[in-house]
Design an enzyme around this catalytic site. Sequence first.
Site, PDB file in Angstrom:
ATOM      1  N   LYS A   1      59.747  19.155  11.772  1.00 62.50           N
ATOM      2  CA  LYS A   1      59.522  19.007  13.188  1.00 62.50           C
ATOM      3  C   LYS A   1      58.764  17.877  13.980  1.00 62.50           C
ATOM      4  O   LYS A   1      58.166  16.898  13.290  1.00 62.50           O
ATOM      5  CB  LYS A   1      58.277  20.176  13.334  1.00 62.50           C
ATOM      6  CG  LYS A   1      58.600  21.621  13.068  1.00 62.50           C
ATOM      7  CD  LYS A   1      59.583  22.119  14.229  1.00 62.50           C
ATOM      8  CE  LYS A   1      59.068  22.277  15.640  1.00 62.50           C
ATOM      9  NZ  LYS A   1      58.331  23.432  15.725  1.00 62.50           N
TER      10      LYS A   1
ATOM     11  N   HIS B   1      65.583  28.883  39.377  1.00 62.20           N
ATOM     12  CA  HIS B   1      65.219  29.961  38.391  1.00 62.20           C
ATOM     13  C   HIS B   1      65.686  29.418  36.774  1.00 62.20           C
ATOM     14  O   HIS B   1      65.920  30.520  36.075  1.00 62.20           O
ATOM     15  CB  HIS B   1      66.051  31.340  38.866  1.00 62.20           C
ATOM     16  CG  HIS B   1      65.851  31.685  40.393  1.00 62.20           C
ATOM     17  ND1 HIS B   1      64.994  32.442  40.863  1.00 62.20           N
ATOM     18  CD2 HIS B   1      66.460  31.129  41.305  1.00 62.20           C
ATOM     19  CE1 HIS B   1      65.036  32.492  41.983  1.00 62.20           C
ATOM     20  NE2 HIS B   1      65.929  31.795  42.490  1.00 62.20           N
TER      21      HIS B   1
ATOM     22  N   TYR C   1      18.732  20.263  49.585  1.00 59.21           N
ATOM     23  CA  TYR C   1      18.917  20.162  47.970  1.00 59.21           C
ATOM     24  C   TYR C   1      18.311  21.133  47.224  1.00 59.21           C
ATOM     25  O   TYR C   1      17.390  21.821  47.368  1.00 59.21           O
ATOM     26  CB  TYR C   1      18.374  18.729  47.663  1.00 59.21           C
ATOM     27  CG  TYR C   1      18.416  18.265  46.163  1.00 59.21           C
ATOM     28  CD1 TYR C   1      19.514  17.890  46.024  1.00 59.21           C
ATOM     29  CD2 TYR C   1      17.633  18.722  45.442  1.00 59.21           C
ATOM     30  CE1 TYR C   1      19.849  17.695  44.465  1.00 59.21           C
ATOM     31  CE2 TYR C   1      17.998  18.749  43.889  1.00 59.21           C
ATOM     32  CZ  TYR C   1      19.091  17.959  43.539  1.00 59.21           C
ATOM     33  OH  TYR C   1      19.358  17.889  42.369  1.00 59.21           O
TER      34      TYR C   1
ATOM     35  N   GLU D   1      52.383  18.774  26.038  1.00 63.97           N
ATOM     36  CA  GLU D   1      51.665  19.995  26.306  1.00 63.97           C
ATOM     37  C   GLU D   1      50.244  19.820  26.425  1.00 63.97           C
ATOM     38  O   GLU D   1      49.558  20.526  27.220  1.00 63.97           O
ATOM     39  CB  GLU D   1      51.942  20.874  24.838  1.00 63.97           C
ATOM     40  CG  GLU D   1      53.345  21.347  24.621  1.00 63.97           C
ATOM     41  CD  GLU D   1      53.472  21.609  23.116  1.00 63.97           C
ATOM     42  OE1 GLU D   1      52.620  21.843  22.338  1.00 63.97           O
ATOM     43  OE2 GLU D   1      54.892  21.575  22.865  1.00 63.97           O
TER      44      GLU D   1
ATOM     45  N   GLN E   1      22.815  19.350  40.951  1.00 65.21           N
ATOM     46  CA  GLN E   1      23.019  18.419  39.669  1.00 65.21           C
ATOM     47  C   GLN E   1      24.114  18.275  38.952  1.00 65.21           C
ATOM     48  O   GLN E   1      24.588  17.225  38.463  1.00 65.21           O
ATOM     49  CB  GLN E   1      21.808  18.601  38.900  1.00 65.21           C
ATOM     50  CG  GLN E   1      21.721  17.432  37.699  1.00 65.21           C
ATOM     51  CD  GLN E   1      20.388  17.417  37.297  1.00 65.21           C
ATOM     52  OE1 GLN E   1      19.165  16.670  37.767  1.00 65.21           O
ATOM     53  NE2 GLN E   1      20.178  18.047  35.916  1.00 65.21           N
TER      54      GLN E   1
ATOM     55  N   SER F   1      19.568  15.344  33.207  1.00 68.75           N
ATOM     56  CA  SER F   1      20.826  15.003  33.260  1.00 68.75           C
ATOM     57  C   SER F   1      21.262  13.562  32.989  1.00 68.75           C
ATOM     58  O   SER F   1      22.277  12.791  33.440  1.00 68.75           O
ATOM     59  CB  SER F   1      21.148  15.111  34.991  1.00 68.75           C
ATOM     60  OG  SER F   1      20.475  14.202  35.632  1.00 68.75           O
TER      61      SER F   1
ATOM     62  N   SER G   1      54.618  18.941  12.341  1.00 74.28           N
ATOM     63  CA  SER G   1      53.838  19.946  11.836  1.00 74.28           C
ATOM     64  C   SER G   1      53.242  19.834  10.688  1.00 74.28           C
ATOM     65  O   SER G   1      53.469  19.202   9.797  1.00 74.28           O
ATOM     66  CB  SER G   1      54.970  21.143  11.942  1.00 74.28           C
ATOM     67  OG  SER G   1      54.541  22.122  11.162  1.00 74.28           O
TER      68      SER G   1
ATOM     69  N   ASN H   1      17.110  12.542  46.444  1.00 77.54           N
ATOM     70  CA  ASN H   1      18.421  13.527  47.221  1.00 77.54           C
ATOM     71  C   ASN H   1      19.424  12.478  47.745  1.00 77.54           C
ATOM     72  O   ASN H   1      20.661  12.835  47.632  1.00 77.54           O
ATOM     73  CB  ASN H   1      17.744  14.336  48.044  1.00 77.54           C
ATOM     74  CG  ASN H   1      16.770  15.288  47.408  1.00 77.54           C
ATOM     75  OD1 ASN H   1      16.887  15.472  46.185  1.00 77.54           O
ATOM     76  ND2 ASN H   1      16.024  16.194  48.069  1.00 77.54           N
TER      77      ASN H   1
END
Length: 464
Positions: A289, A162, A323, A296, A328, A29, A283, A116
Amino acid sequence: MKQNKNNIPVWNVRISKNGSTVFQKVGSSINIDRRLYKEDIQVSIVHTEMLFKQKIISFKVKNKIIWGLNKIKNEIIKKKFNFSTIHEDIHMNIEKRLFEIIGDDAGFVHTGRSRNDQVITDLKLWLQSSTKEINNLLISIMKSILKISEDNIKTIMPGFTHLKNAQPISFAHYLLAYIEMFKRDKNRFTHNLITLSENPLGSAALSGTSFNIDRNYTTKKLKFSKPTDNSIDAVSDRDFVIDFLYSVSVCSLHISRFAEDFIIWNSDAFKLIKLNDKIVTGSSIMPQKKNPDPLEFLRGKTGSAYGNLISMLTILKGLPLSYFKDLQDDKELVFKSYDQIKYSLQILNEILKNFSVDKKRMYEFAGEGYTTATDLADYIVKDLKISFRRAYEITSSIVNYAEKNKKRLSDLSINDIKKIEPRLKDEVIEIFDLKNSIKSKKSYGGTAFENIKKMIKKYKKEIK
Ligand code: ARG
């Protein structure tokens, strides 16, 4: 006996065969948890000081270890540290390097502790400061929103239900709704600091330790509020991770609702706001555009935030105590969520500073869709002293009449109205004024301009 030589795992005496190289590659890790190096070194230094104070290690060994750890910190900061997957994680990488720098005395540092308890102590400390950073970003978002709100108290827009025009509202009132959401987010993150303030260090592998350690000392030095009460729970617990991932998810959710509102208002169908060039993209084929990609992006990233939360919940489901390696993965999820929410908040702040409001269009649009119909019904209740349901019916007939004749409510003459309800007075026409409608919503928390001014004052005091 060969001890702690470089490129050999600490368990080489017990496990004589080389481990699987594939597992070493994916099971390590270090490329994720190296972000915890500062906390790991801080925790090791405090642990070492405690071992000395408790007469578990000598003065000389303590000094050597602390000197070595500080040297390692500098090496990492200066990017001169060689992170290696052989030593799995940040804890073993640092311990290994300590052996290289100070020799066998490095072997005392892991007395009375385990990775741990070490790893969650590091992570909790990291989460404490990261939570505060997120809170600061939330404060600056709220300040930006407050500023725009102040400039738009009298900007009138249609409120939607709505996505159909419902009732006129102040644009500021709409924005202040987001202050409420971000305030709750900040409270949620702040609340997490309570469990983050329990110190797991000293729980060791799972059962505590036979060494006469002083957990109150490390608690104080690391600025925790108390030591955890149960060593098994301490090393198994990842609730604080879930709390963080959940808080990020909810904050992301709020950001995505904001993003969606802005996407809709900026659309060619609505045209209520205009995004500056700084926050649009073009675009590759359509030269005209200007797309709201950053908004987004914010909406889309919410999916990853939920994904991280669901991953952690799933990892923990049915996992026995205490553990397991499964745990991890918590750090990767936390770091991903943290990076994402931080960038999202920064982007959101840029968006807030780079759009303009088409006040004329907003006002025009607020008058479409018979948005003052509820005001008329309320007025009829008060004026004719009849029930709301009866007034609602009379108003519906007036709206039907306006629709049939292709008129707005404000275009109706008093004669038109009297044809439907002869008891109404000439003053009824004033009800269709959008400003009057907003002014009348004086109930606490409503959109009346006066209310908004007071709320802005209140928020200004609260958000610091
Ligand atoms: N890298 C490990 C993790 O992040 C540290 C704890 C390892 N403990 C163990 N017994 N394998 O979870």
